[in-house]
Motif scaffolding. Structure first.
Motif, PDB file in Angstrom:
ATOM      1  N   ASP A  52       0.738  -1.301  -0.237  1.00 51.85           N
ATOM      2  CA  ASP A  52      -0.044   0.006   0.627  1.00 51.85           C
ATOM      3  C   ASP A  52       0.949   1.400   0.175  1.00 51.85           C
ATOM      4  O   ASP A  52       1.403   1.562   0.726  1.00 51.85           O
ATOM      5  N   HIS A  53       0.813   1.879  -1.260  1.00 47.99           N
ATOM      6  CA  HIS A  53       1.543   2.837  -1.104  1.00 47.99           C
ATOM      7  C   HIS A  53       1.777   4.429  -0.674  1.00 47.99           C
ATOM      8  O   HIS A  53       1.973   4.889  -0.231  1.00 47.99           O
ATOM      9  N   GLU A  54      -0.126   4.097  -0.330  1.00 52.93           N
ATOM     10  CA  GLU A  54      -0.227   5.677   1.062  1.00 52.93           C
ATOM     11  C   GLU A  54       0.137   4.874   2.255  1.00 52.93           C
ATOM     12  O   GLU A  54       0.450   6.179   3.067  1.00 52.93           O
ATOM     13  N   LEU A  55       0.296   4.139   2.844  1.00 50.56           N
ATOM     14  CA  LEU A  55       0.422   3.470   3.654  1.00 50.56           C
ATOM     15  C   LEU A  55       1.907   4.081   4.088  1.00 50.56           C
ATOM     16  O   LEU A  55       3.078   3.581   3.460  1.00 50.56           O
ATOM     17  N   THR A  56       2.641   3.754   5.426  1.00 47.57           N
ATOM     18  CA  THR A  56       3.920   3.786   6.066  1.00 47.57           C
ATOM     19  C   THR A  56       3.784   2.001   6.252  1.00 47.57           C
ATOM     20  O   THR A  56       3.670   1.155   5.970  1.00 47.57           O
ATOM     21  N   PRO A  92       6.544   6.701   4.425  1.00 49.71           N
ATOM     22  CA  PRO A  92       5.187   5.978   3.399  1.00 49.71           C
ATOM     23  C   PRO A  92       6.305   4.981   2.628  1.00 49.71           C
ATOM     24  O   PRO A  92       7.280   5.857   2.093  1.00 49.71           O
ATOM     25  N   LYS A 107       5.989   5.341  -1.113  1.00 47.39           N
ATOM     26  CA  LYS A 107       6.173   5.702  -1.810  1.00 47.39           C
ATOM     27  C   LYS A 107       7.288   5.984  -1.713  1.00 47.39           C
ATOM     28  O   LYS A 107       7.982   6.293  -3.021  1.00 47.39           O
ATOM     29  N   ILE A 165      -5.719   4.918   4.994  1.00 45.46           N
ATOM     30  CA  ILE A 165      -5.460   4.879   3.384  1.00 45.46           C
ATOM     31  C   ILE A 165      -6.888   6.878   3.126  1.00 45.46           C
ATOM     32  O   ILE A 165      -6.319   8.186   3.043  1.00 45.46           O
ATOM     33  N   LYS A 208      -4.942   9.365   5.188  1.00 42.74           N
ATOM     34  CA  LYS A 208      -3.886   9.793   4.497  1.00 42.74           C
ATOM     35  C   LYS A 208      -4.876  11.345   3.854  1.00 42.74           C
ATOM     36  O   LYS A 208      -4.097  12.285   3.565  1.00 42.74           O
ATOM     37  N   LYS A 209      -5.680  11.145   3.201  1.00 38.24           N
ATOM     38  CA  LYS A 209      -6.202  12.250   2.220  1.00 38.24           C
ATOM     39  C   LYS A 209      -7.978  12.598   2.408  1.00 38.24           C
ATOM     40  O   LYS A 209      -8.425  13.188   1.937  1.00 38.24           O
ATOM     41  N   GLU A 259     -12.060   2.406  -4.653  1.00 41.72           N
ATOM     42  CA  GLU A 259     -10.796   2.394  -4.366  1.00 41.72           C
ATOM     43  C   GLU A 259     -10.312   1.217  -4.251  1.00 41.72           C
ATOM     44  O   GLU A 259      -9.006   0.975  -4.448  1.00 41.72           O
ATOM     45  N   TRP A 281      -2.634  -1.571  -7.814  1.00 42.46           N
ATOM     46  CA  TRP A 281      -1.449  -1.338  -6.554  1.00 42.46           C
ATOM     47  C   TRP A 281      -1.111  -2.632  -6.516  1.00 42.46           C
ATOM     48  O   TRP A 281      -0.808  -3.730  -5.062  1.00 42.46           O
TER      49      TRP A 281
END
Lengths: 280, 244
Positions: free
Chosen positions: A86-90, A129, A131, B14, B17-18, B75, B83
């Motif tokens: 999951d690129h958004e997550l750390t 993250p 990414k 997720i 984060k946004k 999503e 992903w």
């Protein structure tokens, strides 16, 4: 540890696997080799529950992969060919979600994440993250994630594809370290040197069938120790020699360009199938 | 059911984060509709004994809970096709029902967040309606229906483009025709018969009735509950299709 019996897989008209039989022993590092499209990834997908077989049986640590799916899945960790983090997550969050999916208690999860990030030498990027990581770091995070729930079997599907040689060697050391800690490793690769360096036994797969299974040294010794590649009539031909002296004597009598090298698993595969494992 | 929370938590992380981007995007649509239809048409327009703005807010709640819960499909598609996270769920020792539950609840959560934003916008515009437990029950049921539909379709589509096509053909027309912007009763009877087949028509009607402090629309509620159950089961059955 891994037992596969007459495993087949059909995708409409395509026969991806045509009756695979294999037995991988506990603690073994087993390489599964073949060119692109030979069925390597399909085998791993079936063994890890990502796809269903058309017929046949497979067992992971004694658990049937389709009749005892959840138990079988607990036995294995998977590092996919494509980076599926999951690129958004750390880094931490990726590992934590994995731990939760494998029903690990909170305290155990936290301790294991710390331990694994040290193990794959990425602890300083715990809160970054994904990414923001390099390709090699992402691979190491994937390995850590696959080891999170302490699986007995680790499936590595082309774990070093697309990595530069330095990072690839770093991943190899990590794989060796994991195996030395007692895990059974099932590795697919089309990098011949990777299989030679890492594997205790290899299986060659061609068009959905296993064409040979043995120790790399046994397979290669059938050809000798040295190989001489030369171009003759527009085609590359290879001649094999038992010793370097024998090869040198042959070279002295030749004219033109040639390359002397050690025999490798590519020679074995080529002789068995007439194809190369790595695209040339 | 073990493992549903991991699936749900991932979606929440997720979203977190946004969150500002997401909230702004959730607010843009309703704000535009309020300005264009509510303020633009002026205070002189009334629907029954209510101002148009009062009529519009519950409609926007129904529409937004539908579109935002359905957006969970995007999503899932990003996770699946871009992903490849879906593989991670498939390789985990969790049942399909746990996966579907986690994703549906994430859809419902997004929908509730968007509804809260609309209610705040409504309050800032001077509109305060009756937000009773009945109101929230219907909002949750409506979100559950469309989140389940979203998971089901996300498992069946072969690409992200297919998903966008389904949104254009089903969700967008429903958003405009399901009693959001006008009373369905004003349409010719044959059109009413067709519109009454849409779940959003029932949701808008029931949400509006509760928000106006009128009777609780138990038939609409039952219908949404039944449809939600059927779609949830279909979503569960679709997960295996996505494996191949």
């Amino acid at each position: 540890m891994i037992r596969i019996e007459n495993l087949t897989k059909h995708y409409k008209k395509l026969q991806a696997l045509r009756g695979i039989n294999l037995h991988v022993r506990e603690g073994e590092l087993f390489a599964y080799l073949g060119p692109n499209g030979s069925g390597k990834t399909t085998t791993i997908k079936i063994l890890t529950g990502l796809a269903r077989s058309t017929s046949g049986d497979a067992y992971l640590h004694g658990f049937h992969i389709e009749k005892e799916t959840l138990k079988a899945k607990r036995q294995c960790g998977l590092v996919s060919q494509t980076i599926n983090l999951d690129h958004e997550l750390t880094v931490y969050e990726n590992l934590d979600i994995h731990g939760r999916l494998f029903h690990m208690p909170s305290r155990e999860r936290k301790a294991r994440i710390g331990e694994l990030l040290e193990y794959v030498e990425i602890h300083d990027r715990r809160d970054s993250p994904v990414k923001q990581l390099s390709g090699g770091m992402k691979r190491r995070v994937m390995v850590a994630r696959a080891l999170m729930h302490m699986p007995r079997i680790l499936f590595l599907d082309e774990p070093t594809v697309g990595l530069d040689p330095t990072i690839r060697r770093r991943i190899w050391s990590l794989i060796k370290k994991i195996q030395q800690n007692g895990s059974t490793i099932f590795l697919t690769t089309h990098y011949i040197e990777e299989a030679e360096f890492l594997a205790q036994r290899v299986a060659f797969l061609d068009e959905g069938q296993v064409v040979a299974v043995d120790q790399p040294q046994h397979l290669m010794s059938q050809f000798g120790a040295w190989a001489l590649d030369e171009i003759a009539n527009g085609e590359m031909e290879t001649t094999y020699f038992k010793s370097r002296e024998e090869a040198n004597r042959y070279i002295q009598a030749q004219e033109g360009g040639f390359a002397l090298r050690r025999v490798n698993l590519e020679d074995v595969f080529l002789s068995l199938t007439g194809k190369r494992v790595q695209p040339t | 059911m073990r493992g549903w929370f991991a699936v749900y938590l991932r979606e929440l992380l997720i979203l977190r984060k946004k969150i500002f981007r997401q909230m702004a995007s959730m607010a843009v649509g309703p704000l535009l509709y309020l300005v264009a239809f509510g303020l633009g048409m002026g205070e002189g327009v009334h629907v029954g004994d209510r101002s148009y703005l009062e009529f519009l807010i519950p409609g926007l709640v129904a529409m937004s809970s539908m579109t935002q819960s359905f957006a969970i499909a995007s999503e899932i598609n990003i996770a699946r096709f871009y992903w490849r996270i879906f593989e991670e769920f498939q390789a985990a020792p969790i049942r399909n029902i746990a996966y579907v539950t986690g994703e549906v609840l994430a859809g419902v959560t997004r929908a509730l967040l968007s509804v809260l934003i609309i209610l705040v916008i409504g309050l800032l515009s001077g509109i305060s309606l009756c937000y009773s437990p009945g109101f929230w029950l219907i909002v949750i049921l409506n979100s559950f229906v469309f989140a389940s539909l979203a998971v089901c379709l996300a498992m069946l589509v072969k690409s992200h483009a297919d998903q966008a096509l389904l949104t254009n053909f089903f969700i967008t027309p429903m958003a405009f025709l399901g009693g959001t912007f006008f009373p369905v009763e004003r349409m010719p009877s044959w059109v009413q018969s067709i519109l009454n087949l849409l779940p959003l028509t029932h949701a808008a009607k029931a949400i509006r009735s509760s928000a106006f402090g009128l009777r609780f629309e138990s038939f609409s509620c039952l219908l949404l509950g039944l449809l939600g159950f059927i779609l949830f089961v279909l979503a569960f059955l679709s997960v295996n299709r996505a494996k191949e």
